[in-house]
Design a protein around this motif. Sequence first.
Motif, short mmCIF file in Angstrom:
data_model
loop_
_atom_site.label_atom_id
_atom_site.label_comp_id
_atom_site.label_asym_id
_atom_site.label_seq_id
_atom_site.Cartn_x
_atom_site.Cartn_y
_atom_site.Cartn_z
N VAL A 118 0.90 7.49 -1.11
CA VAL A 118 0.90 6.94 -2.46
C VAL A 118 0.56 5.46 -2.32
O VAL A 118 1.30 4.72 -1.67
CB VAL A 118 2.25 7.12 -3.17
CG1 VAL A 118 2.18 6.61 -4.60
CG2 VAL A 118 2.66 8.59 -3.14
N ILE A 119 -0.54 5.08 -2.91
CA ILE A 119 -1.09 3.75 -2.72
C ILE A 119 -1.06 3.01 -4.05
O ILE A 119 -1.47 3.58 -5.08
CB ILE A 119 -2.54 3.83 -2.21
CG1 ILE A 119 -2.57 4.64 -0.90
CG2 ILE A 119 -3.13 2.44 -2.00
CD1 ILE A 119 -3.93 5.21 -0.59
N GLN A 120 -0.57 1.81 -4.02
CA GLN A 120 -0.54 1.02 -5.24
C GLN A 120 -1.30 -0.29 -5.03
O GLN A 120 -1.14 -0.95 -4.00
CB GLN A 120 0.91 0.72 -5.65
CG GLN A 120 1.65 1.95 -6.12
CD GLN A 120 3.00 1.61 -6.72
OE1 GLN A 120 4.03 2.00 -6.21
NE2 GLN A 120 2.98 0.89 -7.84
N ASN A 121 -2.10 -0.62 -6.01
CA ASN A 121 -2.85 -1.86 -5.98
C ASN A 121 -2.77 -2.56 -7.33
O ASN A 121 -2.80 -1.91 -8.37
CB ASN A 121 -4.33 -1.58 -5.66
CG ASN A 121 -4.52 -1.21 -4.21
OD1 ASN A 121 -4.13 -1.95 -3.32
ND2 ASN A 121 -5.09 -0.05 -3.98
N THR A 162 -6.60 13.89 -10.91
CA THR A 162 -5.37 14.20 -10.18
C THR A 162 -4.91 13.06 -9.31
O THR A 162 -3.71 12.84 -9.13
CB THR A 162 -5.59 15.45 -9.30
OG1 THR A 162 -5.96 16.54 -10.14
CG2 THR A 162 -4.34 15.82 -8.53
N SER A 163 -5.84 12.33 -8.75
CA SER A 163 -5.50 11.34 -7.72
C SER A 163 -5.07 10.00 -8.27
O SER A 163 -4.36 9.26 -7.58
CB SER A 163 -6.70 11.13 -6.80
OG SER A 163 -7.08 12.34 -6.18
N PHE A 164 -5.50 9.65 -9.46
CA PHE A 164 -5.27 8.29 -9.95
C PHE A 164 -4.42 8.27 -11.21
O PHE A 164 -4.53 9.14 -12.06
CB PHE A 164 -6.61 7.61 -10.25
CG PHE A 164 -7.36 7.18 -9.04
CD1 PHE A 164 -8.21 8.05 -8.38
CD2 PHE A 164 -7.21 5.89 -8.53
CE1 PHE A 164 -8.89 7.66 -7.25
CE2 PHE A 164 -7.90 5.50 -7.39
CZ PHE A 164 -8.74 6.38 -6.75
N LEU A 213 6.90 0.84 -9.75
CA LEU A 213 6.80 1.86 -8.72
C LEU A 213 6.07 3.08 -9.25
O LEU A 213 6.35 3.56 -10.35
CB LEU A 213 8.19 2.29 -8.25
CG LEU A 213 9.11 1.20 -7.73
CD1 LEU A 213 10.50 1.77 -7.46
CD2 LEU A 213 8.55 0.58 -6.48
N CYS A 214 5.16 3.58 -8.45
CA CYS A 214 4.49 4.84 -8.74
C CYS A 214 5.07 5.89 -7.79
O CYS A 214 5.38 5.59 -6.63
CB CYS A 214 3.00 4.69 -8.52
SG CYS A 214 2.05 6.21 -8.71
N ALA A 215 5.24 7.08 -8.29
CA ALA A 215 5.74 8.17 -7.45
C ALA A 215 5.01 9.45 -7.81
O ALA A 215 4.45 9.58 -8.90
CB ALA A 215 7.25 8.35 -7.64
N GLY A 234 5.29 4.99 -3.87
CA GLY A 234 4.41 3.98 -3.33
C GLY A 234 5.18 2.71 -3.04
O GLY A 234 6.37 2.62 -3.34
N PRO A 235 4.50 1.72 -2.47
CA PRO A 235 5.17 0.47 -2.09
C PRO A 235 5.51 -0.43 -3.27
O PRO A 235 6.28 -1.37 -3.13
CB PRO A 235 4.15 -0.21 -1.18
CG PRO A 235 2.83 0.32 -1.63
CD PRO A 235 3.09 1.73 -2.07
#
Lengths: 112, 115
Positions: free
Chosen positions: A4-7, A71-73, A90-92, A104-105
């Motif tokens: 899980v990637i957060q930007n 689905t991914s974003f 936070l994204c989960a 995610g971080p």
Amino acid sequence: DAMVIQNPRYQVTQFGKPVTLSCSQTLNHNVMYWYQQKSSQAPKLLFHYYDKDFNNEADTPDNFQSRRPNTSFCFLDIRSPGLGDAAMYLCATSRSRVHEQYFGPGTRLTVT
Amino acid sequence: AQSVSQHNHHVILSEAASLELGCNYSYGGTVNLFWYVQYPGQHLQLLLKYFSGDPLVKGIKGFEAEFIKSKFSFNLRKPSVQWSDTAEYFCAVNLNSNSGYALNFGKGTSLLVTP
């Protein structure tokens, strides 16, 4: 290996200036969540998507919106950030609503 | 109202001491129970989970938790803590149903392990 990637990891925005936070996942999970976590507090669920089905928490302000183009974003849009919106976001993701969530971080948002 | 309570907000232990963090919930139905850990500067990670079956569950890094249904509790334990266990620990609960999607977190327990 990141699942899980957060930007970005850190975002500074001005009072009232719209901001978008992004989240992507490599787990192919059906459910994606956005939480707000303020200092020394528990994460607070803002909303989640089950596939394309959007579910808003009753007490989430209208100022917060979300989009899930695939689905991914998943994106968190804050239309007019106030000083009180400064927090970690936070994204989960999870396979289903009852399964464990992978976090995610986080993106730390500062509002000036 | 459904809630999750963690009784200890700050815990300080010496290395090799035993750890028990309390977690109680107030839900009427069948629940799924989780402990998450957040190490300094890192993201929330799943420590262990309980869905059904043996009420004593073992997680990563030597942690375990026991579900006691009659007490609505899911306490986290570790026999001997290490300095690297310094972190924030969150208990979380959701209902085991399609409508019980909200993962409710306790307020967290900050654990400091001293050398």
